[in-house]
Design a protein around this motif. Structure first.
Motif, PDB file in Angstrom:
ATOM      1  N   LEU A  17      97.062  52.739  51.878  1.00  0.00           N
ATOM      2  CA  LEU A  17      95.810  53.368  52.270  1.00  0.00           C
ATOM      3  C   LEU A  17      94.663  52.373  52.221  1.00  0.00           C
ATOM      4  CD1 LEU A  17      94.175  55.869  53.012  1.00  0.00           C
ATOM      5  CD2 LEU A  17      94.029  56.418  50.575  1.00  0.00           C
ATOM      6  N   ILE A  18      94.635  51.539  51.162  1.00  0.00           N
ATOM      7  CA  ILE A  18      93.587  50.525  51.049  1.00  0.00           C
ATOM      8  C   ILE A  18      93.653  49.548  52.208  1.00  0.00           C
ATOM      9  CG2 ILE A  18      92.751  48.594  49.634  1.00  0.00           C
ATOM     10  CD1 ILE A  18      93.684  50.129  47.174  1.00  0.00           C
ATOM     11  N   THR A  19      94.874  49.156  52.588  1.00  0.00           N
ATOM     12  CA  THR A  19      95.061  48.243  53.719  1.00  0.00           C
ATOM     13  C   THR A  19      94.506  48.842  55.001  1.00  0.00           C
ATOM     14  OG1 THR A  19      97.034  47.286  52.703  1.00  0.00           O
ATOM     15  CG2 THR A  19      96.763  46.993  55.082  1.00  0.00           C
ATOM     16  N   ALA A  20      94.827  50.109  55.248  1.00  0.00           N
ATOM     17  CA  ALA A  20      94.349  50.773  56.462  1.00  0.00           C
ATOM     18  C   ALA A  20      92.826  50.871  56.472  1.00  0.00           C
ATOM     19  CB  ALA A  20      94.970  52.165  56.565  1.00  0.00           C
ATOM     20  N   ILE A  21      92.232  51.182  55.315  1.00  0.00           N
ATOM     21  CA  ILE A  21      90.779  51.299  55.233  1.00  0.00           C
ATOM     22  C   ILE A  21      90.108  49.958  55.513  1.00  0.00           C
ATOM     23  CG2 ILE A  21      88.857  51.730  53.649  1.00  0.00           C
ATOM     24  CD1 ILE A  21      90.600  53.841  52.296  1.00  0.00           C
ATOM     25  N   ILE A  22      90.669  48.879  54.956  1.00  0.00           N
ATOM     26  CA  ILE A  22      90.081  47.554  55.156  1.00  0.00           C
ATOM     27  C   ILE A  22      90.114  47.160  56.622  1.00  0.00           C
ATOM     28  CG2 ILE A  22      90.386  45.088  54.687  1.00  0.00           C
ATOM     29  CD1 ILE A  22      91.320  45.872  51.894  1.00  0.00           C
ATOM     30  N   ILE A  23      91.271  47.375  57.275  1.00  0.00           N
ATOM     31  CA  ILE A  23      91.391  47.027  58.701  1.00  0.00           C
ATOM     32  C   ILE A  23      90.390  47.836  59.522  1.00  0.00           C
ATOM     33  CG2 ILE A  23      92.932  47.105  60.694  1.00  0.00           C
ATOM     34  CD1 ILE A  23      95.229  46.504  58.866  1.00  0.00           C
ATOM     35  N   THR A  24      90.270  49.127  59.218  1.00  0.00           N
ATOM     36  CA  THR A  24      89.339  49.991  59.956  1.00  0.00           C
ATOM     37  C   THR A  24      87.904  49.524  59.796  1.00  0.00           C
ATOM     38  OG1 THR A  24      90.840  51.868  59.625  1.00  0.00           O
ATOM     39  CG2 THR A  24      88.568  52.362  60.275  1.00  0.00           C
ATOM     40  N   HIS A 116      88.493  38.105  49.755  1.00  0.00           N
ATOM     41  CA  HIS A 116      89.006  39.097  48.817  1.00  0.00           C
ATOM     42  C   HIS A 116      89.464  40.354  49.559  1.00  0.00           C
ATOM     43  CE1 HIS A 116      89.510  41.227  45.038  1.00  0.00           C
ATOM     44  NE2 HIS A 116      88.787  42.224  45.533  1.00  0.00           N
ATOM     45  N   ALA A 117      88.706  40.778  50.560  1.00  0.00           N
ATOM     46  CA  ALA A 117      89.096  41.964  51.329  1.00  0.00           C
ATOM     47  C   ALA A 117      90.398  41.732  52.080  1.00  0.00           C
ATOM     48  CB  ALA A 117      87.981  42.344  52.301  1.00  0.00           C
ATOM     49  N   LEU A 118      90.529  40.548  52.689  1.00  0.00           N
ATOM     50  CA  LEU A 118      91.745  40.242  53.451  1.00  0.00           C
ATOM     51  C   LEU A 118      92.954  40.049  52.547  1.00  0.00           C
ATOM     52  CD1 LEU A 118      90.329  37.784  56.149  1.00  0.00           C
ATOM     53  CD2 LEU A 118      90.795  40.223  56.366  1.00  0.00           C
ATOM     54  N   LYS A 138      88.890  34.834  63.858  1.00  0.00           N
ATOM     55  CA  LYS A 138      88.321  33.793  63.003  1.00  0.00           C
ATOM     56  C   LYS A 138      88.478  34.146  61.532  1.00  0.00           C
ATOM     57  CE  LYS A 138      83.988  31.334  62.094  1.00  0.00           C
ATOM     58  NZ  LYS A 138      82.547  31.209  62.471  1.00  0.00           N
ATOM     59  N   ALA A 139      88.234  35.411  61.193  1.00  0.00           N
ATOM     60  CA  ALA A 139      88.360  35.831  59.795  1.00  0.00           C
ATOM     61  C   ALA A 139      89.812  35.794  59.335  1.00  0.00           C
ATOM     62  CB  ALA A 139      87.781  37.235  59.626  1.00  0.00           C
ATOM     63  N   ALA A 140      90.729  36.255  60.201  1.00  0.00           N
ATOM     64  CA  ALA A 140      92.142  36.322  59.823  1.00  0.00           C
ATOM     65  C   ALA A 140      92.794  34.953  59.769  1.00  0.00           C
ATOM     66  CB  ALA A 140      92.905  37.213  60.807  1.00  0.00           C
ATOM     67  N   ASN A 141      92.193  33.962  60.411  1.00  0.00           N
ATOM     68  CA  ASN A 141      92.745  32.610  60.369  1.00  0.00           C
ATOM     69  C   ASN A 141      92.145  31.765  59.248  1.00  0.00           C
ATOM     70  OD1 ASN A 141      94.483  32.965  62.523  1.00  0.00           O
ATOM     71  ND2 ASN A 141      92.998  32.280  64.053  1.00  0.00           N
ATOM     72  N   ASP A 142      91.327  32.386  58.410  1.00  0.00           N
ATOM     73  CA  ASP A 142      90.719  31.658  57.300  1.00  0.00           C
ATOM     74  C   ASP A 142      91.793  31.110  56.368  1.00  0.00           C
ATOM     75  OD1 ASP A 142      88.219  31.049  55.649  1.00  0.00           O
ATOM     76  OD2 ASP A 142      89.470  32.125  54.212  1.00  0.00           O
ATOM     77  N   ASP A 143      91.671  29.855  56.010  1.00  0.00           N
ATOM     78  CA  ASP A 143      92.696  29.180  55.210  1.00  0.00           C
ATOM     79  C   ASP A 143      92.841  29.819  53.829  1.00  0.00           C
ATOM     80  OD1 ASP A 143      94.577  27.041  55.644  1.00  0.00           O
ATOM     81  OD2 ASP A 143      93.591  25.951  54.035  1.00  0.00           O
ATOM     82  N   ASN A 144      91.740  30.242  53.238  1.00  0.00           N
ATOM     83  CA  ASN A 144      91.800  30.849  51.910  1.00  0.00           C
ATOM     84  C   ASN A 144      92.546  32.181  51.924  1.00  0.00           C
ATOM     85  OD1 ASN A 144      90.323  28.805  50.553  1.00  0.00           O
ATOM     86  ND2 ASN A 144      88.405  29.659  51.313  1.00  0.00           N
TER      87      ASN A 144
END
Length: 302
Positions: A17-24, A116-118, A138-144
């Motif tokens: 559920l947390i994963t779905a909320i973050i993506i949304t 942290h969210a990702l 860009k956010a999803a390709n962040d190295d961290n």
């Protein structure tokens, strides 16, 4: 302490559920930013130019601070030259255009918060997020973000490693070698000599040590040893635990604990692979019985 533990259990049980909320939420931020940006370049330019002309008179006196050669003339009521006026117009136009376009809410987030969210996303979710739009890519390709995902899915042992091509590529390479290692155990379960023959590199330096402790060296001897093992033993369904991988450019090794029966002992295994002609080949396999605490004490005494 009990409250923190209960909160941790609750978060783990609601992770999907947390994963779905973050993506949304991230998608909504990207959509809002998209509609907030201008879509007609000509209108933005025209508006910026007209606004620039309106504000140029106010900007002229302050611009003289950067042009000392004409500062006396400006202070005495003189007019700025054409070159100065063009520079002022360009600066004001740029400022107005930036104010009208607005900054992306995603870009305004502190990088640590985004990472942290990702970190709550799994591998498929992070890949799907990167296909949403350019901001999400860009956010999803962040190295961290990929480093955090690597430590969550694989191991914390390599925290000091700095991958040459970044953590995303290193994650993909580790995931690939893990899949190859899983194929090794599927071959043993199926007792397929032909598949095992293709799995090993055909070279004279390959090595194999079965649980018996006997060393087999060279491709032919190694494959013959597996033929004997498949003839004498039934298909074994190993339970694999504590898998650790290290991937280099053309070499990788994996250590693990394997169990045939979870209650009757375990084995330490090491597989070493080399990359040739676009695929990974096994070049060294070592299996040994895991010693109990008493056996370790006896070996140290002797």
């Amino acid at each position: 302490m009990e409250i923190a533990y209960s909160l941790s259990i609750a978060l783990q049980s609601h992770q999907p559920l947390i994963t779905a909320i973050i993506i949304t939420l991230l998608s909504l931020l990207a959509v809002r930013s998209f509609f907030k940006r201008p879509h007609h370049k000509s209108n933005v330019t025209g508006t910026a130019t007209s606004s620039a002309k309106k504000q140029a008179g106010e900007a002229r006196p302050s611009s003289s601070c950067n042009h000392t050669s004409n500062s006396a003339a400006l202070l005495n009521g003189g007019a700025a030259g054409p070159a100065e006026e063009d520079m002022v117009m360009a600066d004001v136009s740029k400022a107005v255009a930036e104010m009208q376009s607005g900054a992306s809410m995603m870009e305004q987030l502190v990088p640590e918060i985004t990472t942290h969210a990702l970190s709550y996303l799994d591998y498929p979710s992070l890949c799907r997020l990167s296909m949403t739009n350019s901001l999400m890519r860009k956010a999803a390709n962040d190295d961290n973000a990929w480093k955090a995902l690597y430590h969550k899915d694989f191991t914390l042992e390599q925290d000091t490693v700095t991958p040459v091509n970044g953590w995303k590529a290193y994650y993909a390479a580790t995931r690939a070698i893990m899949n190859v290692n899983t194929e090794f155990f599927n071959i043993i379960k199926d007792r397929s000599l032909s598949a095992m023959s293709r799995f090993w590199l055909n070279a004279d330096y390959v090595k194999c040590i079965h649980v018996s402790g006997v060393l087999f060296s060279g491709y032919n001897a190694v494959i013959q040893s597996w033929q004997h093992a498949f003839n004498w033993e039934q298909g074994v369904d190993f339970q694999v635990r504590d898998v650790r991988a290290r991937v280099l450019t053309n070499m990788a090794w994996i250590t693990m604990k394997t169990y045939v029966d979870m209650d009757n002992g375990a084995f330490n295994m090491t597989n070493i692979f080399e990359f040739h002609h676009g695929r990974w080949y096994l070049v060294d396999h070592h299996c040994s019985e895991m010693l109990a605490d008493g056996d370790i004490g006896q070996q140290i005494v002797h």
